[in-house]
Design a protein around this motif. Structure first.
Motif, short mmCIF file in Angstrom:
data_model
loop_
_atom_site.label_atom_id
_atom_site.label_comp_id
_atom_site.label_asym_id
_atom_site.label_seq_id
_atom_site.Cartn_x
_atom_site.Cartn_y
_atom_site.Cartn_z
N ILE B 23 2.15 -29.56 -17.42
CA ILE B 23 1.23 -30.66 -18.57
C ILE B 23 2.44 -31.18 -19.38
CG2 ILE B 23 -0.36 -31.63 -20.40
CD1 ILE B 23 -2.36 -29.69 -18.63
N LEU B 24 2.70 -29.64 -19.78
CA LEU B 24 3.87 -29.94 -20.61
C LEU B 24 4.59 -30.79 -20.31
CD1 LEU B 24 4.94 -28.75 -23.30
CD2 LEU B 24 6.48 -27.30 -21.84
N ASP B 25 5.37 -30.90 -19.07
CA ASP B 25 6.69 -31.62 -19.05
C ASP B 25 6.02 -33.62 -18.21
OD1 ASP B 25 8.73 -29.93 -18.75
OD2 ASP B 25 7.65 -29.27 -17.11
N ALA B 26 4.77 -33.27 -18.29
CA ALA B 26 4.06 -34.58 -17.67
C ALA B 26 4.16 -35.28 -19.39
CB ALA B 26 2.83 -34.34 -16.93
N CYS B 38 7.33 -20.27 -26.68
CA CYS B 38 8.10 -18.83 -25.65
C CYS B 38 8.07 -20.05 -24.24
CB CYS B 38 6.84 -18.02 -25.32
SG CYS B 38 5.70 -19.16 -24.37
N TYR B 39 7.63 -21.12 -24.23
CA TYR B 39 8.56 -22.18 -22.82
C TYR B 39 10.15 -22.25 -23.42
CZ TYR B 39 8.89 -26.03 -19.81
OH TYR B 39 9.41 -27.03 -19.01
N GLN B 40 10.73 -22.29 -21.46
CA GLN B 40 12.11 -22.35 -21.84
C GLN B 40 12.13 -23.18 -20.56
OE1 GLN B 40 14.69 -21.12 -24.32
NE2 GLN B 40 15.92 -22.82 -22.75
N ARG B 50 1.16 -19.72 -27.33
CA ARG B 50 -0.05 -20.43 -28.31
C ARG B 50 0.19 -22.28 -28.83
NH1 ARG B 50 -2.35 -18.86 -23.58
NH2 ARG B 50 -4.48 -19.22 -24.61
N MET B 51 1.15 -22.46 -28.76
CA MET B 51 1.70 -23.60 -29.36
C MET B 51 1.49 -24.52 -28.90
SD MET B 51 2.85 -23.35 -33.23
CE MET B 51 3.39 -24.74 -33.16
N CYS B 52 1.31 -24.47 -27.69
CA CYS B 52 1.34 -25.55 -27.22
C CYS B 52 -0.02 -26.02 -26.22
CB CYS B 52 2.41 -25.87 -25.44
SG CYS B 52 1.50 -24.76 -24.09
N LEU B 53 -0.55 -25.32 -27.19
CA LEU B 53 -2.42 -25.84 -26.54
C LEU B 53 -2.42 -27.01 -26.51
CD1 LEU B 53 -4.27 -22.53 -28.33
CD2 LEU B 53 -3.44 -22.86 -25.99
N VAL B 54 -3.47 -27.70 -25.86
CA VAL B 54 -4.04 -29.59 -25.51
C VAL B 54 -5.57 -28.93 -24.88
CG1 VAL B 54 -2.32 -30.04 -25.31
CG2 VAL B 54 -3.35 -29.43 -23.13
N LYS B 61 -12.47 -24.47 -23.84
CA LYS B 61 -11.43 -23.89 -24.64
C LYS B 61 -9.88 -25.00 -24.22
CE LYS B 61 -12.70 -18.73 -24.51
NZ LYS B 61 -12.21 -18.02 -23.69
N LEU B 62 -9.67 -24.84 -25.35
CA LEU B 62 -7.75 -25.39 -25.23
C LEU B 62 -7.41 -24.69 -24.58
CD1 LEU B 62 -6.98 -25.75 -29.05
CD2 LEU B 62 -8.44 -27.02 -27.62
N GLN B 63 -6.04 -25.23 -23.68
CA GLN B 63 -5.41 -24.72 -22.41
C GLN B 63 -4.04 -24.73 -22.79
OE1 GLN B 63 -6.30 -23.09 -19.52
NE2 GLN B 63 -8.65 -23.74 -20.25
N PRO B 64 -3.65 -23.92 -22.42
CA PRO B 64 -1.33 -23.62 -22.85
C PRO B 64 -1.08 -24.59 -21.80
CG PRO B 64 -2.51 -21.17 -21.90
CD PRO B 64 -3.57 -22.53 -21.93
N SER B 65 -0.23 -25.53 -22.44
CA SER B 65 0.51 -26.96 -21.62
C SER B 65 1.69 -26.21 -20.72
CB SER B 65 0.22 -27.81 -21.76
OG SER B 65 1.22 -27.84 -23.60
N CYS B 66 2.43 -24.86 -21.02
CA CYS B 66 3.07 -24.91 -20.51
C CYS B 66 2.65 -23.92 -19.45
CB CYS B 66 4.53 -24.02 -21.80
SG CYS B 66 3.49 -22.83 -21.84
N ILE B 67 1.40 -22.95 -19.02
CA ILE B 67 1.70 -22.70 -17.78
C ILE B 67 0.34 -23.30 -17.03
CG2 ILE B 67 2.79 -20.70 -18.76
CD1 ILE B 67 -0.16 -19.54 -19.23
N THR B 68 -0.23 -24.88 -17.90
CA THR B 68 -0.90 -24.86 -16.84
C THR B 68 -0.78 -26.18 -16.39
OG1 THR B 68 -2.58 -24.63 -18.93
CG2 THR B 68 -3.23 -25.74 -16.70
N PRO B 69 -0.67 -25.92 -14.43
CA PRO B 69 0.35 -27.41 -13.73
C PRO B 69 -0.85 -28.47 -14.03
CG PRO B 69 -0.95 -25.67 -12.33
CD PRO B 69 -1.52 -24.89 -13.49
N VAL B 70 -0.97 -29.87 -13.40
CA VAL B 70 -1.53 -31.39 -13.51
C VAL B 70 -2.48 -31.68 -12.71
CG1 VAL B 70 0.21 -32.59 -14.67
CG2 VAL B 70 0.34 -32.30 -12.14
#
Lengths: 155, 831
Positions: B23-26, B38-40, B50-54, B61-70
């Motif tokens: 999700i982060l990259d999208a 923590c994302y790299q 947990r900075m990237c929660l969306v 619940k909010l989801q971490p976008s750096c490990i959740t695929p679209v």
């Protein structure tokens, strides 16, 4: 680490796991049993045996409170639970009582290297609180008198 | 891999991305930046900060976008009040233990925590408890790394990059909860690659550069985009100076194919520029052998006289393959047009014949091959060399791609290397038998699958077992590799410099590539070169047989072997060594020393007093990377522009200016030029360069074939007496060519020259890491500390070619395929 322990890791522990590094916790436990704690050399040796980096072994050791990493302990390691149930049932009093009987503070070892006193979190035996663990054994439903008897027996 | 596309909405905006995208990259693609710690990119996902929660519609619940695929039809929100409040809360937690010592922290001004708090953070903290303190004073982890655990935000980038990219894993997360500390084993000094990747990825001031400590603030620095000069991986780096002193080299993640990746040489070898040992003025040799400073006018006059005196037949030049394309182009033009000779080379280490074969086999004259494309192939084969030490960042790229994609990596080389641990199969070849190994592979391939192809007839007569006996690789292993190659959808081949040094295996490689192109079809060949602009040097025609763009020279000149022989016979009146230390690198030191002493007039232009320099009649100072503009072509064929971060000091001049003025002095119509002018000429004259634009682009192909490749298929194991070692040389992880030894920082990483042997050999000799041994051959003896390299077989030793005074080339006999040495433990008197 002596030759016998090394053989035991190779022969008994390793065959139980599919990857060598999975044997880390069991191997550390085995090594710790010898003198009650893990030295720098122990961790290096375990790392070598299990194809790990020493820092990984240290990280495992310092994550779990039951490993004593570079922390020498006495012959009997008394671990007093101070979690909620034990505290409500008098665990803090038990801790003070042991301190008084042994003449040491929490975290210290007696001069004769017989006892080390530590505080731990929940030992998972709330139904029999207050609880202490001495080496591998649990002592439950403690009272002042019981504590005195236990220590007397171990002296 | 998945190839499907997924359409989803981010903040109401529709976006279509590849299946499996995070999700982060999208969101980034849709134009929304999500903060992270923590994302790299390139590291395994962790999702811990947990900075990237969306917010995702339909999920409580909010989801971490750096490990959740679209997922298809997802409706994601990245800027709602809940998300904003959460970001602020996460930062408040981090600050509850962060020391806020920004005024004394090196990271101040370029700190991700500062930036994110400024942008998203709470203006006030509510935590009144004491902060966790791991230690009072910062502690030193290595000559280049200093650590402050109190500032750590526990993102684990350092731990992951060290393991997944660098392949060392010497950092761990020790302790738990707020007491966790990312550090070395018991905080002891690190014995690692000292690459500083942990520093580069650290978002805060927890890992810091020791040499840069308290030296500058980021806003004080003047920076320039340059290209690393230490190997042909050709990493983009940014050089930064404060005043006239270069204080830092960093990798900018937004700039260059290497993103954040650099090795120890690239990140810490910049201080050669500041060295006090640099040659600062032109020097002319007096009758008594001492050097006297002279003006440039006088120096160039002397050079002109020598050139005219010698005449074209008795003149020659060797230019370093670390110079820019512009310098190399002008060098060959000067040699060909002004001096009138084709006696030239860009190396001291291999023959022109061998380089022609390599160019042809490794596709050098073709267009570029991306290292990523090569590394992402289904099967990747590394042939020869010591990739992990010669091209460290190529090693990083192969490792993390292999870790993520789990493709098949096969290594065949004479020495053990760090990358072995990532390989599905790593085999050790006898030195200089890559040809036999590839021939065995060819035979194993035709055993499995009938191929009718020109050139393959002779292969039918071979047997895998016989060839296996020459190259020392188990026949079953060879057949295993062949089977993998036949089932692969794509194959990447990385060809090391062993093929050049030993003139071995290029013909077979060309045949293998052709065969694979017929069966697998998708084959990518990447040459692994150790000098930063070796490919550029060949492209520019610094070659006795080739003019710019691989046009065959009308009249062939002598290569480095021919030049040395000519000099030895007294037939050389003028020799120009431009940045190349022939005496330090040519495989027969005594011979080349005698030859150089017989040269009528020797001109050495270099940044430091090299081995060859004291023998010169005229020594000229030379500007180095960071002090000049120009372009470099890395091993992939990627042309990168570099800028000067500062002017050369005092009388130091660029080779471009030197050659321009010298040429103009002799021929009035030879122009004194600037890099831009030469670049325009290169674009016109060198096929493949006309289309190159901007800071970075792949060059195109040039069509001419440079060599006919016909394998002889006759092989032999190089001679070696019982108990002796085959001696290999090359670059060390901390040292490249003869330049790095002048870097004070790199010198601290490796005390000096070493000799490397395998653990079985060490056991046989009864020596351990660091023990002294005596290396002896050809009447020379050298006492050196031992380094043990796991995976190197007994009978193979390595000595780096990088050290003045400990010159490996004394032990080499240029007429032997592989030279041998005796190694014995050295005991001090009385022991």
């Amino acid at each position: 680490m002596d030759e016998k322990t090394r053989r035991e890791i190779e022969g008994k522990i390793l065959p139980k796991y599919r990857t060598r590094r999975s044997a880390c916790m069991a191997s550390m436990q085995l090594v710790q049993r010898q003198k009650g704690y893990l030295t720098k050399e122990d961790m290096e040796e375990i790392a070598r045996l299990l194809d790990m980096e020493p820092v990984e072994v240290e990280a495992v050791g310092k994550f779990y409170t039951m490993y004593n990493v570079e922390r020498p302990v006495g012959r009997y390691h008394i671990q007093v639970c101070e979690n909620l149930s034990c505290s409500l049932m008098g665990g803090e009093h038990i801790l003070k009582h042991i301190e008084r009987l042994l003449g040491i503070k929490t975290g210290q070892t007696t001069g004769d290297k017989r006892f080390t006193l530590s505080v731990v979190q929940c030992l998972g035996s709330c139904g029999t609180a207050p609880v202490i663990q001495v080496n591998d054994d649990y002592y439950e439903n403690l009272t002042d008198k019981k504590v005195e008897e236990i220590l007397e027996r171990l002296k | 891999m998945t190839t499907g596309l997924v359409t989803l909405k981010i903040n109401g905006r529709e976006v279509t991305v590849r299946e499996g995208t995070l999700i982060l990259d999208a969101a980034k693609e849709a134009g929304f930046d999500i903060p992270t710690f923590c994302y790299q990119a390139n590291l395994s996902g962790l999702g811990s900060c947990r900075m990237c929660l969306v917010e995702i519609e339909g999920q409580r619940k909010l989801q971490p976008s750096c490990i959740t695929p679209v997922m298809p039809d997802m409706n994601v929100f990245t800027e709602t009040d809940t998300v904003k409040m959460t970001r602020s809360a996460m930062l408040e937690f981090l600050l509850s233990n962060h020391p806020l010592d920004c005024p004394v922290c090196d990271k101040g001004g370029e700190c991700e925590l500062q930036d994110l708090v400024y942008k998203h953070g709470p203006r006030k903290g509510r935590f009144a408890e004491d902060k966790v303190r791991h230690h009072d004073k910062d502690y030193i982890l290595s000559p280049v790394i200093v650590k402050n655990a109190n500032r750590c935000v526990q993102c684990m980038r350092c731990v992951r990059v060290c393991k997944e990219v660098v392949g060392r894993g010497v950092l761990g997360a020790v302790g738990r909860g707020v007491h966790q500390e990312e550090t070395s084993f018991l905080r002891t000094r690190l014995d690692c690659d000292h690459c500083g990747m942990c520093i580069e990825v650290c978002p805060v001031g927890s890992f810091m550069r020791l040499p840069y400590r308290y030296r500058a603030r980021p806003w004080d620095l003047v920076s320039a985009r340059s290209v690393c000069g230490y190997c042909a991986t050709g990493c983009r780096l940014t050089l930064e100076r404060r005043g006239d002193t270069v204080v830092r080299a960093i990798a900018n993640p937004e700039d260059g194919f290497n993103r954040k990746l650099l090795c120890a040489r690239g990140r810490f070898g910049y201080d050669v520029m500041n060295s006090e040992e640099r040659i600062k003025t032109p020097l002319v040799k007096e009758r008594d052998g001492s050097f006297r400073p002279v003006s440039w006018d006088r120096a160039l006059e002397l050079m002109k006289e020598a050139i005219l005196r010698a005449g074209p037949e008795r003149a020659a030049g060797v230019a370093s393959a670390t110079l820019t394309n512009e310098e190399l182009y002008l060098f060959q033009k000067f040699m060909r047009k002004v001096v009138g000779t084709a006696n030239m080379d860009s190396t001291s280490r291999w023959s022109a014949e061998s380089s022609l074969k390599f160019m042809e086999a490794a596709g050098i004259r073709g267009g570029g091959t991306s290292v990523y494309q090569c590394a992402e192939s289904d099967v990747v084969v590394v042939l020869g060399g010591q990739l992990s030490e010669e091209n460290p960042v190529t090693d990083y790229i192969l490792r993390y791609i292999n870790g993520a994609r789990r493709n098949t990596l096969v290594i065949a080389s004479p020495r053990g290397m760090k990358l072995d641990s990532s390989a599905q199969l790593s085999v050790r070849t006898v030195p200089a038998t890559t040809g036999a190994f590839i021939a065995a592979l060819l035979k194993a391939l035709v055993e499995k699958k009938e191929v009718s192809m020109e050139g393959m007839e002779a292969v039918k007569g071979l047997t895998v077992e016989e060839l296996s006996g020459v190259c020392g690789v188990n026949a079953d292993d060879i057949r295993w590799i062949a089977a993998r190659l036949l089932t692969a959808g794509s194959v990447g081949v990385l060809a090391g410099t062993d093929m050049l040094r030993y003139d071995d295996g290029a013909e077979e490689l060309a045949l293998l590539v052709r065969l694979l192109e017929n069966t697998v079809r998708d084959v990518r060949v990447l040459p692994l070169l150790d000098r930063a602009n070796q490919r550029g040097a060949w492209d520019m025609g610094v070659h006795p047989y080739l003019e710019p763009g691989y046009r065959p020279a009308q009249r062939r000149g002598h290569d480095v072997h021919g030049i040395v022989e000519l000099a030895d016979s007294g037939g050389l009146g003028f020799l120009y060594l431009l940045g190349e230390d022939v005496l330090g690198l040519y495989p027969d030191r005594a011979g080349v020393e005698r030859a150089l002493s017989r040269v009528g007039f020797l001109v050495v232009q270099d940044s430091f007093m090299t081995g060859s320099a004291p023998m010169a009649n005229l020594v000229l100072p030379m500007a180095m990377y960071g002090e000049k503009h120009g372009t470099m072509t890395n091993q992939e064929g990627r042309v990168q522009r570099m800028e000067a971060v500062r002017r050369p000091e005092g009388e130091v001049r660029t080779p471009l200016e030197t050659i321009g003025r010298a040429g103009n002095l002799i021929e009035k119509d030879f122009p004194v030029v600037r890099p831009g002018d030469v670049w325009k000429e290169i674009q016109k004259q060198v096929p493949g360069y006309g289309e190159v634009r901007g800071m970075e682009a792949f060059k195109g192909a040039s069509a001419d074939q440079v060599a006919e490749l016909k394998p002889s298929f006759s092989y032999a194991v190089p001679e070696r007496a019982e108990g002796e070692f085959w001696l290999l040389t090359g670059n060390h992880l901390f040292h490249g060519a003869r330049l790095s030894q002048h870097s004070g920082i790199l010198r601290e990483l490796l005390g000096g020259c070493v000799v490397e042997i395998g653990s079985t050999a060490a056991q046989r000799l009864g020596v351990g890491e660091g023990d002294m041994v005596e290396v002896e051959a050809r009447g020379y003896r050298e006492r050196l500390p031992v380094r043990i390299r796991e995976g190197t077989p007994d009978g193979v030793a390595f000595m780096p070619e990088n050290f003045d005074g400990k010159d490996a080339n004394r032990f080499f006999d240029k007429d032997r395929v592989v030279s041998t040495v005796r190694i014995r433990p050295y005991k001090k008197q009385g022991e």
